[in-house]
Design an enzyme around this catalytic site. Sequence first.
Site, short mmCIF file in Angstrom:
data_model
loop_
_atom_site.label_atom_id
_atom_site.label_comp_id
_atom_site.label_asym_id
_atom_site.label_seq_id
_atom_site.Cartn_x
_atom_site.Cartn_y
_atom_site.Cartn_z
N ASP A 47 0.85 -1.20 0.00
CA ASP A 47 0.00 0.00 0.00
C ASP A 47 0.88 1.24 0.00
O ASP A 47 1.58 1.52 0.97
CB ASP A 47 -0.89 0.01 1.26
CG ASP A 47 -1.80 1.22 1.28
OD1 ASP A 47 -2.91 1.14 0.73
OD2 ASP A 47 -1.39 2.27 1.84
N TYR A 52 3.12 9.92 -0.60
CA TYR A 52 4.20 9.34 0.23
C TYR A 52 5.56 9.57 -0.42
O TYR A 52 6.59 9.44 0.25
CB TYR A 52 4.01 7.84 0.45
CG TYR A 52 2.74 7.41 1.17
CD1 TYR A 52 1.90 8.34 1.77
CD2 TYR A 52 2.38 6.07 1.24
CE1 TYR A 52 0.73 7.95 2.40
CE2 TYR A 52 1.22 5.67 1.89
CZ TYR A 52 0.39 6.61 2.46
OH TYR A 52 -0.77 6.22 3.08
N LYS A 77 -2.84 5.82 -4.35
CA LYS A 77 -3.94 6.75 -4.06
C LYS A 77 -3.68 8.08 -4.75
O LYS A 77 -2.52 8.54 -4.79
CB LYS A 77 -4.06 6.98 -2.54
CG LYS A 77 -3.95 5.70 -1.72
CD LYS A 77 -4.04 5.95 -0.23
CE LYS A 77 -3.68 4.69 0.54
NZ LYS A 77 -2.26 4.58 0.90
N HIS A 110 -7.60 9.42 -2.04
CA HIS A 110 -6.93 9.40 -0.73
C HIS A 110 -7.79 10.03 0.38
O HIS A 110 -7.87 9.49 1.48
CB HIS A 110 -5.58 10.11 -0.85
CG HIS A 110 -4.57 9.68 0.17
ND1 HIS A 110 -3.22 9.65 -0.09
CD2 HIS A 110 -4.70 9.26 1.44
CE1 HIS A 110 -2.58 9.21 0.98
NE2 HIS A 110 -3.46 8.99 1.93
N1 LIG Z 1 -5.24 6.33 3.69
C1 LIG Z 1 -4.66 7.07 4.61
O1 LIG Z 1 -4.98 8.25 4.79
C2 LIG Z 1 -3.58 6.47 5.45
C3 LIG Z 1 -3.11 7.15 6.59
C4 LIG Z 1 -2.12 6.53 7.35
C5 LIG Z 1 -1.63 5.31 6.98
N2 LIG Z 1 -2.07 4.68 5.83
C6 LIG Z 1 -1.53 3.37 5.39
O2 LIG Z 1 -1.60 2.45 6.48
C7 LIG Z 1 -0.29 1.94 6.73
C8 LIG Z 1 -0.13 1.60 8.20
O3 LIG Z 1 -0.37 2.74 9.01
P1 LIG Z 1 0.80 3.51 9.81
O4 LIG Z 1 2.07 3.38 9.08
O5 LIG Z 1 0.28 4.89 10.06
O6 LIG Z 1 0.83 2.81 11.23
P2 LIG Z 1 0.87 1.32 11.84
O7 LIG Z 1 1.06 0.30 10.79
O8 LIG Z 1 -0.29 1.23 12.76
O9 LIG Z 1 2.16 1.40 12.77
C9 LIG Z 1 3.45 1.62 12.26
C10 LIG Z 1 4.35 1.96 13.43
O10 LIG Z 1 4.33 0.89 14.38
C11 LIG Z 1 5.63 0.35 14.52
N3 LIG Z 1 5.48 -1.12 14.51
C12 LIG Z 1 5.19 -1.88 13.43
N4 LIG Z 1 5.14 -3.18 13.77
C13 LIG Z 1 5.39 -3.23 15.10
C14 LIG Z 1 5.48 -4.29 16.02
N5 LIG Z 1 5.30 -5.55 15.63
N6 LIG Z 1 5.76 -4.00 17.31
C15 LIG Z 1 5.96 -2.71 17.70
N7 LIG Z 1 5.87 -1.66 16.87
C16 LIG Z 1 5.59 -1.92 15.57
C17 LIG Z 1 6.45 0.85 13.34
O11 LIG Z 1 7.80 1.02 13.71
P3 LIG Z 1 9.07 0.71 12.73
O12 LIG Z 1 8.66 1.04 11.32
O13 LIG Z 1 10.12 1.61 13.29
O14 LIG Z 1 9.39 -0.75 12.92
C18 LIG Z 1 5.79 2.18 13.05
O15 LIG Z 1 6.32 3.19 13.89
C19 LIG Z 1 0.61 3.06 6.23
O16 LIG Z 1 1.96 2.66 6.08
C20 LIG Z 1 -0.07 3.44 4.96
O17 LIG Z 1 0.23 2.50 3.94
C21 LIG Z 1 -3.04 5.25 5.07
#
Ligand SMILES: NC(=O)c1ccc[n+]([C@@H]2O[C@H](COP(=O)([O-])OP(=O)(O)OC[C@H]3O[C@@H](n4cnc5c(N)ncnc54)[C@H](OP(=O)(O)O)[C@@H]3O)[C@@H](O)[C@H]2O)c1
Length: 276
Positions: A47, A52, A77, A110
Amino acid sequence: MSIDIPTITLNNGVSMPQLGFGVFQVPDEETTTAVTAALQAGYRSIDTAAIYGNEAGVGRAIAESGIARDDLFLTSKVWNSDQGYDATLRAYDTTLAKLGVDALDLYLIHWPAPAQDLYRDTWRALERIHADGRVRAIGVSNFEPEHLDRLLASAEVVPAVNQVELHPAFQNRAVVAANTEHGIATEAWSPLAQGAALGSEPVLTAAAAHGVTPAQVVLRWHLQQGRIIIPKSVTPARIAENLAVFGFDLTDDELTAIDALDVHGRTGPHPATFEG
Ligand SMILES: NC(=O)c1ccc[n+]([C@@H]2O[C@H](COP(=O)([O-])OP(=O)(O)OC[C@H]3O[C@@H](n4cnc5c(N)ncnc54)[C@H](OP(=O)(O)O)[C@@H]3O)[C@@H](O)[C@H]2O)c1
């Protein structure tokens, strides 16, 4: 490595892996390394988004992986400043060029960015791309029920997916209900609340009971409720950990205890006011 990741059948019959890999906030160069690690670990759905700034990094990892394009599921997106019919058609071509592919599996609006009042024109562009066979499924992100209603009033194609913020502290129930009513799959962004979802008592208790990590409990909670998830990590051990969630089941009581953590704790912008 080949891992049997369950799929969700979208409303147009396309199969989407229920667990994919997110790359929000990963710089372009680092993205190639992270996506390469994810593909080696067994992820097949990635994704990304134009905003990004790392579609090229994803594309490099895909090209170097040697994995057949048909075995991958790629989502991107269209950003708010590219909304509108013609701008979205151009944005899609740019996205494909950066990723180095002929078509995406899923292309999303998005944010609704309602003050611009362009998302219905943007949707017509997505419908055009879909009708031309240049994308397998189209959907939206961050759409509230009122945005879905307004879109559906003029849409020819019902969105396949609505990707929204969703984690234990913010379960976004009204949006999930609207998605379900319209046959739209719910995809959770920030499924781990960027790591903030991992310290609560029900999560820690379930983790101890199953001999797994708190992150695995939270991801399992999503999966057992039928949602698509796209956890992000740049840490190889976590990339693997987040995929190792198919060897245990949370009990109904454990699911209910995590359900009770909902405090309407939105971490991102509100879709009704965010214009980017
Ligand atoms: N459509 C939208 O508006 C929107 C908005 C936000 C996000 N997204 C999408 O959703 C994806 C996921 O959301 P997100 O990146 O905001 O947050 P997330 O996946 O909820 O969390 C990522 C964070 O958690 C840490 N983490 C990951 N696995 C872990 C584990 N097993 N134990 C402890 N910590 C862990 C990562 O650290 P490290 O990377 O340092 O390991 C990073 O800081 C995004 O990458 C993006 O593709 C979309």
